[in-house]
Design an enzyme around this catalytic site. Structure first.
Site, PDB file in Angstrom:
ATOM      1  CB  VAL A  52     -45.967 -23.756  10.919  1.00  0.00           C
ATOM      2  CG1 VAL A  52     -46.874 -24.495  12.023  1.00  0.00           C
ATOM      3  CG2 VAL A  52     -46.000 -22.318  11.670  1.00  0.00           C
ATOM      4  CE1 TYR A  53     -42.969 -18.706  11.342  1.00  0.00           C
ATOM      5  CE2 TYR A  53     -40.991 -18.374  12.378  1.00  0.00           C
ATOM      6  CZ  TYR A  53     -42.196 -17.941  12.225  1.00  0.00           C
ATOM      7  OH  TYR A  53     -42.737 -16.762  12.540  1.00  0.00           O
ATOM      8  N   GLY A  54     -41.757 -23.443   7.133  1.00  0.00           N
ATOM      9  CA  GLY A  54     -41.047 -24.447   6.321  1.00  0.00           C
ATOM     10  C   GLY A  54     -41.338 -25.700   6.580  1.00  0.00           C
ATOM     11  N   GLY A  56     -41.393 -27.136   9.705  1.00  0.00           N
ATOM     12  CA  GLY A  56     -40.422 -27.671  10.568  1.00  0.00           C
ATOM     13  C   GLY A  56     -38.788 -27.615   9.760  1.00  0.00           C
TER      14      GLY A  56
END
Length: 323
Positions: A52-54, A56
């Site tokens: 979920v960081y950015g 993907g």
């Protein structure tokens, strides 16, 4: 950089890890490459990310650097799954979701395995046995080398680790990633004792108190800081309150006496806490990361460690402290 075993596993990791929460959003690909190069040059080998960081993009940035900046076998990649970016069900540790997101992460990373696959949070709607069976399958299939937990409470951590240890052939839980710093010592009540008893290495996220322990907010909120970022403002303001300010001032006083930065003092404190394997450093720029990496040469004097322990002491009572 010194290395430490990750829990009771055979995996040796650098005692500082590189976080990527801002990659692909506030940190572009060029600066991410500069960060990774600085980290590798300092002897680091563990990089932490999540699906979920950015949305993907952080994993995609890492994937673009594999093979060009660093051979895959020289980098240990830890990622997480179990959170959904939106919708009614925010947490999802079901077998289908975990394995589907793992495959998506591998595609973005451009690799056929990750070294550490972590469940991002506890999901009360999914039986824990289902979640752990999915992790076993991921290991058996060769897509994952080791498994870990993130943001689990003490009893949840113990339940998962004991379940995996109860039957031969199950993949052991080797790591717990939790928020831990001078400003947030809640894990000392039950999570850290559980990890010590069951052989899990602790990977503290936000070891600098969401950036507050660097001292950058002592006299206001800099225009380029996370405290004014639309993505991270709520993340930071939690620690801009009087009790936290007194701890920050104690860190600044210690740093002034030692002739180092507050960042180095706070990071050395958490790095050397009992049970800690590797704090995860999250930097927006390569310059910030270089400043943090200077801590490798530093050992806090015992009297300063004790003073910081006292000023940030956790209030505990029954049953953690009986009588």
């Amino acid at each position: 950089m010194q290395q430490r075993p990750l829990g009771r596993s055979g995996l040796a990791v650098s005692r500082l890890a590189l976080g990527t929460m801002t990659w692909g959003r506030d940190t572009d690909a060029d600066d991410a490459a500069a960060q990774l190069k600085s980290f590798l040059d300092a002897g680091g080998n563990l990089i932490d990310t999540a699906d979920v960081y950015g949305d993907g993009d952080a994993e995609s940035v890492i994937g673009s650097l594999l093979g060009t900046l660093v051979p895959r076998e020289e980098l240990l990649i830890a990622t997480k799954a179990g959170l959904r970016p939106g919708g009614e069900r925010r947490r999802d540790n079901s077998r289908g979701h975990l394995l589907r997101t793992l495959d998506a992460s591998l595609r973005r990373l451009g690799t056929d395995y990750v070294d550490l696959f972590q469940v991002h949070c506890y999901d009360p709607q999914t039986p824990l046995e289902e979640t752990l069976a999915a992790l076993d399958h991921a290991v058996a299939s060769g897509r994952v080398r080791y498994i870990g937990l993130s943001n689990f409470s003490g009893w949840q951590t113990a339940q998962a680790a004991v379940w995996q240890a109860a039957w031969p052939g199950r993949a052991p839980v080797v790591a717990a990633q939790v928020e831990y710093s001078l400003l947030e010592r809640g894990v000392e009540r039950e999570v850290l004792p559980a990890c010590e008893a069951l052989g899990l290495g602790v990977l503290p996220w936000s070891p600098l108190g969401r950036g507050v322990l660097t001292g950058k907010y002592r006299h206001g909120r800099p225009a380029d800081s996370r405290a004014v970022s639309p993505h991270f403002e709520r993340f930071v303001v939690t620690y801009l309150e009087p009790r936290c300010s007194s701890i920050v001032e104690a860190v600044a006083t210690a740093a002034n006496g030692l002739g180092v930065s507050p960042l180095e003092v706070a990071l050395a404190w958490i790095r050397d806490r009992p049970g800690v394997t590797a704090p995860i450093l999250g930097a927006r720029t390569a310059g910030q990361l270089l400043g943090a990496l200077q801590v490798e040469r530093m050992v806090l004097p015992e009297e300063i460690t004790t003073a910081l322990d006292d000023v940030s002491a956790l209030e505990v009572g029954y049953p953690e402290r009986d009588g």
